[in-house]
Design a protein around this motif. Structure first.
Motif, short mmCIF file in Angstrom:
data_model
loop_
_atom_site.label_atom_id
_atom_site.label_comp_id
_atom_site.label_asym_id
_atom_site.label_seq_id
_atom_site.Cartn_x
_atom_site.Cartn_y
_atom_site.Cartn_z
N THR A 49 -48.82 -12.34 -29.94
CA THR A 49 -47.67 -13.25 -29.77
C THR A 49 -48.05 -14.40 -28.86
OG1 THR A 49 -46.10 -11.42 -30.04
CG2 THR A 49 -45.29 -13.42 -28.98
N ALA A 50 -48.64 -14.08 -27.71
CA ALA A 50 -49.03 -15.13 -26.76
C ALA A 50 -50.01 -16.08 -27.42
CB ALA A 50 -49.64 -14.51 -25.51
N GLY A 62 -51.08 -11.79 -36.81
CA GLY A 62 -52.46 -12.22 -36.94
C GLY A 62 -52.58 -13.37 -37.95
N GLU A 63 -51.84 -13.25 -39.05
CA GLU A 63 -51.88 -14.31 -40.07
C GLU A 63 -51.34 -15.61 -39.49
OE1 GLU A 63 -53.23 -13.98 -43.22
OE2 GLU A 63 -53.86 -12.07 -42.31
N GLY A 74 -42.51 -8.32 -27.86
CA GLY A 74 -43.13 -9.64 -27.96
C GLY A 74 -42.71 -10.56 -26.84
N ALA A 75 -41.66 -10.16 -26.10
CA ALA A 75 -41.16 -11.04 -25.05
C ALA A 75 -42.17 -11.29 -23.93
CB ALA A 75 -39.85 -10.50 -24.48
N PRO A 76 -42.88 -10.25 -23.45
CA PRO A 76 -43.89 -10.56 -22.43
C PRO A 76 -44.89 -11.60 -22.90
CG PRO A 76 -43.56 -8.18 -22.57
CD PRO A 76 -42.80 -8.80 -23.70
N GLY A 77 -45.36 -11.44 -24.15
CA GLY A 77 -46.34 -12.39 -24.69
C GLY A 77 -45.78 -13.80 -24.78
N ALA A 78 -44.54 -13.90 -25.26
CA ALA A 78 -43.94 -15.24 -25.41
C ALA A 78 -43.68 -15.88 -24.06
CB ALA A 78 -42.64 -15.13 -26.21
#
Lengths: 542, 509
Positions: free
Chosen positions: A19-20, A258-259, A519-523
């Protein structure tokens, strides 16, 4: 020859790392993701571990994945489809069952079969928990404030954070009572919280399960009510609190990510275990991998948990001793096990009527809080629970891609299982014994279950630790207790995704808002990194 | 009937007596109605061996209490005889730890310093009424701001530690810092004493901080023994307030509060006597106050539900043994027996006990705090014989099978445990008396027999104690107040609730 310098290197291709990386690539950065396994996804994976069956052998259901992230990264475009599931049920020893459904009224009717009082209380309970979900939602995508800083930006940030806790009452005004309720909700045990609404054991046991999944807490531990929130605050198709199956298993989430990353020019290199971060003059400048390669970047972002980040791939001499000690004391105790089972057919669960949608969601058999707490007590003693709490589901019932027609994949998530088994630790025999213990428990509720088993995989916290890279097998990359949440996550004073080493960042579930496939940590991390680089993100919903 | 009194206080426990003292000093005419034959409530020699000293802030508001007191050390007993004695005196404790737990010495004092800083900060919150959130009162906002500022002014690192520690459990903190299991057990014991938390329960650290705040911000200092026992403290408080014209009626159980037009008019005793006053302060626990004294019909449904769910199930039982002689404890001298002895050898021992109690079961190996105060103080002998007072933690209110049936088993478990440290204890016993939480509830009119009048847990503390919105000593009924341990800052024999409540009352009369 000049070394290539990426804009950012992300260590670990779990869902937060992807995500990040995707957000950064989308903003125009040149991103490289390095992954130690030969497959990507971390704990959000689904692989054909037995011919003909796809196993979501770690995470198994989806709810918490932020809808804004799904939109920004166009995951639907890359094949992600989430099928909401319709209910959940606890099977009872007396042959009866207790079920909740996607539809609120159906749930109330179902509860009233057991208790009219609890059915009525359910309205109040739903309303109060939903209010808490609404309060916390905006906080998920905020960077926690630094409460020690007197800088205007931080004071405003703190006020903003606090403002969201000023809950709105029914009339839309600021409610004093609602604020107290929020404080109480964050500090109470789920057992005490449920006692304030419900009378019957089965109602409480059914609801309390969400408060103990993945934790080193029992239902009677203060702070467990918050964990319930953590599991309820997701949504599927706009319906808050509901869960669903990712078509193709959890791996389709990370595959889609990934895509997306690749479509924005990002590169993923698997089978490349990062052994250390290269630090020069107090700045992170790149990483070195197991086979001796070195990669350079302006920013290094670790998607590993906080312990692996600072105790494994960073040199202690680059960190202050008190910081190292805090990291060493970060609580990340694993308490969950898993059985992933390939079935030749659909097992019969006689206590649930054939066409009842409650049978299509998660299944349990713990009937009392006492039994659940007893399961926790066993774990404290270093044993697997004699009477475990299970969260079982058959995604293949709603998703034909998991197995051949007529055949099924069953995921069984178990609380509580210790990382280090008392009296000598885990070995093959003990793993087998544990697996049999669970299978026998399930067989008590399904007469044909054992005969349908074609293959199964037993995973203890130790296996999760070894294979997936989740230290001690804690699925959240750190316990969800008050001392390790929000501005305390992972380390108080370092809750803003920046490591104590310049240009080194953290984007994993060890950071706010914590674990689960969100996904929030990554974003959030991507946002902070881009902000540090003075790059504005455009066109995002997040 | 003419109003002779400005204030009637229901119950004559120490908070009531202190509240009366503060009011009387401001020339208010006060009547105390106590159901039992003597005042003191739970602060009685029958239940309690030791007390902390009242803080300076409390002492400055009441008349001088004349008692003879001495400080008491705490001795954690070890089955191997290597008992750990801690006094709160730095150099003495340093010597002790260097002998018994050399690896933990530095960390012990570091931890003590850190916890002391936090307890001091928490302690500052104790002496005023908790603010109400969003109550639109400037003084409440200012209070909140000041609270936050005090915490922040501890310094960045300390603040971060404080934020981390609020929800922490004591076991993790101790296992991170110490190797010596006896030391871990002892500190954990003090964190969970009187509560319904285990050492691994989040929030157990706050309990310890409260205890430290009440004991001069020290881990094992500030505990005192009074000549004549705690009864002497009560006696002195009583004498002082009588001198100021406070009337005390004992053996006068209050049946109900008289309410007219949502306003307090006085009280009615069990015998039918009506006594008028426009202000009534209840020092009884919250459940008794709201559900018995006031009556559910005066409360709205939501408030009623909240008070019903206020958690107040006592978990401490008491065994008193009258002994033919001073019992021989392995490796302890007679004089040591008058100190505070603790049997809680490790975190796991305590946690196992907690596991049993969670579902109302008895533990075969209980946690004990005991003392033979008569060794130091002859006046505490019983007909010339020594007396041992034993407090048993985690003895559940609703024990499975009922206390009538379980009493003997519980006593036996206690004696089996004591025998490990004093092998001949049974042969010394002349008489024994067991008091369960049910007995405490019945005999002392405290719901649940809970000695803090309700759980000391974060969601029942500060502005949430006993009920959010009614946590400032006032009740929803005009003229009715509360001043017992069921209000901020909770139990612990501090007298602070009594003092704070008096201030609240003085604002309005």
């Amino acid at each position: 020859m000049t070394k290539k310098i990426y804009d950012a290197i992300v260590v670990g291709a779990g869902h937060n790392g992807l995500t990040a990386a995707s957000y950064m690539a989308k903003a125009g950065l040149d991103v490289l993701v390095l992954e130690k396994n030969d497959y990507i996804g971390g704990a959000a994976v689904s692989r054909e571990l037995f011919p003909g069956w796809k196993y979501s052998n770690c995470s198994y259901v989806c709810s918490l994945l932020r809808p804004e992230i799904m939109r920004d990264l166009e995951l639907y475009k890359y094949g992600l489809q989430i099928i909401p599931y319709e209910g959940s049920a606890t099977m009872m020893k007396n042959g009866d069952y207790y079920a909740h459904y996607h539809d609120h009224d159906m749930t109330v009717k179902s509860i009233s079969r057991h208790s009219k009082h609890d059915a009525e209380a359910y309205d109040r309970y739903s309303r109060d928990v939903m209010r808490q979900c609404k309060i916390i939602k905006p906080l998920l995508k905020m960077t926690p404030p630094d409460l020690t800083s007197f800088k205007p930006k931080d004071i405003l940030g703190a006020l903003d954070f606090a403002k969201h806790f000023a809950a709105k009452d029914e009339l839309g005004g600021l409610g004093e009572k609602e604020i107290y309720d929020t404080i109480r909700f964050y500090t109470m045990s789920i057992a005490d919280y449920l006692d304030e609404y419900f009378e019957t054991d089965i109602t409480k046991a059914h609801l309390a399960g969400s408060a103990i999944i993945g934790t080193a807490l029992g239902p009677c531990s203060p702070g467990s009510a918050y964990v319930l929130l953590h599991h309820y605050m997701g949504e599927v198709d706009g319906s808050i609190g509901s869960w669903g199956y990712a078509r193709g298993g959890m791996g389709s989430i990370t595959k889609a990510m990934g895509e997306c990353l690749k479509s924005h020019g990002g590169i993923i290199q698997a089978s490349s275990e990062v052994t250390n971060v290269i630090v020069k003059n107090g700045r992170a400048v790149g990483v070195a991998t197991l086979n001796g390669d070195e990669f350079y970047a302006k920013k290094v972002v670790s998607n590993l948990d906080v312990k692996r980040t600072f105790l494994k791939i960073t040199d202690e001499s680059d960190l202050r001793p008190d910081f190292v000690e805090r990291v060493k004391n970060f609580k990340i105790r694993g308490s969950s096990g898993k059985l992933n089972i390939a079935l030749e057919g659909l097992p019969t669960f006689p206590s649930i009527p054939k066409d009842d949608p409650g049978g299509n969601g998660d299944l349990h058999f713990t009937e009392t809080i006492e039994e659940m707490e007893g399961a926790y007590d066993d774990w404290k003693r270093g044993q697997w629970s004699k009477m475990p709490y299970v969260d079982m589901c058959l995604p293949s019932k709603s998703d034909p891609t998991m197995a051949a027609p007529g055949k099924h994949f069953m995921s069984v998530f178990i609380q509580y299982v210790p990382f280090e088994l008392a009296n000598g630790g885990w070995n093959e025999q003990r793993k087998q014994d544990f697996g049999n213990h669970i299978i026998n428990r399930i067989a008590e509720y399904s007469p044909d279950f054992k005969d349908l088993i074609a293959h199964y995989e037993v995973r203890t916290p130790k296996d999760i630790h070894d294979e997936v890279g989740l230290t001690e097998g804690n699925i959240f990359q750190g316990e969800l207790t008050m001392d390790q949440l929000m501005f305390n996550r992972p380390i108080t004073g370092y809750a803003q995704y920046r490591a104590p080493i310049k240009d080194l960042y953290m984007c994993s579930s060890s950071t706010h808002p914590g674990g689960g496939v969100m996904g929030a940590p990554g974003a959030n991390a991507a946002r902070e990194i881009l902000s540090d680089m003075n790059i504005k993100q455009k066109g995002n919903h997040y | 009937m003419t109003t002779k009194y400005d204030v009637i206080i229901v119950g004559g426990g120490h908070n009531a007596l202190i509240c009366a003292n503060v009011l009387a000093k401001k020339n208010k005419k006060v009547l105390i109605c106590e159901a039992r034959e003597t005042c003191g409530g739970l602060l009685t020699n029958d239940l309690t061996n030791f007390t902390p000293s009242f803080s300076n802030k409390v002492k400055s508001e009441i008349d001088n209490i004349s008692v003879d007191h001495s400080s008491v050390s705490t001795i954690a007993l070890s089955e191997t005889g290597h008992h750990l004695k801690l006094t709160g005196n730095i150099s003495e404790d340093k010597k002790t730890l260097e002998q018994l737990a050399p690896e933990d010495v530095d960390r012990y004092f570091k931890l003590q310093k850190k916890l002391s800083l936090f307890s001091k900060t928490l302690g500052a919150f104790m002496h005023s009424s908790p603010p109400r959130v969003l109550h639109k009162s400037f003084s409440d906002y200012f209070k909140l701001f000041k609270l936050g500022l005090n915490v922040r002014l501890m310094g960045k690192n300390s603040f971060n530690e404080f934020a981390r520690m609020i929800g922490l459990n004591i076991a993790d903190e101790l296992e991170d810092n110490f190797k010596n299991t006896l030391l871990q057990g002892l500190i954990s014991h003090d964190a969970i004493t009187g509560s319904n938390l285990g050492p691994r329960s989040p929030g157990s650290l706050i309990n310890l901080l409260f205890r430290m705040a009440n004991h001069g911000n020290s881990l094992f200092g500030g505990i005192q023994q009074v000549k004549g026992g705690v009864n002497a403290v009560i006696k002195s408080l009583e004498e002082n307030i009588i001198k100021r014209g406070v009337e005390i009626k004992t053996s006068s159980s209050v049946k109900r509060c008289i309410i007219e037009n949502d306003q307090v008019k006085g009280i009615e005793l069990d015998d039918g006597t009506l006594i008028h006053a426009n202000t009534v302060i209840s020092s009884a626990d919250p459940k008794s106050t709201y559900l018995c004294l006031l009556g559910a019909e005066h409360l709205d449904t939501d408030f009623k539900r909240r008070i019903k769910h206020y958690r107040a199930k006592g978990r401490v039982s008491k065994l008193q043994l009258v002994l033919s002689k001073v019992p021989q404890f392995t490796n302890l001298e007679s004089k040591d027996l008058s100190q505070r002895l603790v049997i809680a050898p490790s975190i796991d021992y305590i946690e196992e006990n907690f596991n049993y109690s969670k579902f109302e079961n008895l533990s075969p190996e209980p946690i004990l705090e005991l003392s033979v105060p008569s060794v130091e103080d002859e006046s505490l002998c019983h007909n010339g014989n020594h007396v041992m007072n034993v407090q048993i933690q985690y003895a559940p209110f609703n024990v499975k099978g009922g206390w009538e049936n379980k009493k003997a088993e519980c006593i036996n478990n206690v004696l089996i445990t004591l025998e490990k440290y004093a092998p001949e204890i049974r042969s010394c016993i002349l008489e024994q008396e067991f008091v369960s939480p049910n007995d405490i509830e019945k005999n002392f009119n405290v719901s649940g027999g809970h000695w803090h009048h309700g759980e000391i847990q974060i969601d029942q503390l500060f502005m949430l104690r006993p009920i959010p919105g009614a946590a400032q000593y006032k009740t929803p009924v005009t003229g009715l107040y509360m001043c017992g341990a069921g209000t901020h800052p909770g139990g612990g024999m501090t007298g602070i609730p009594g003092k704070n409540a008096a201030h609240e009352v003085l604002k309005n009369i």
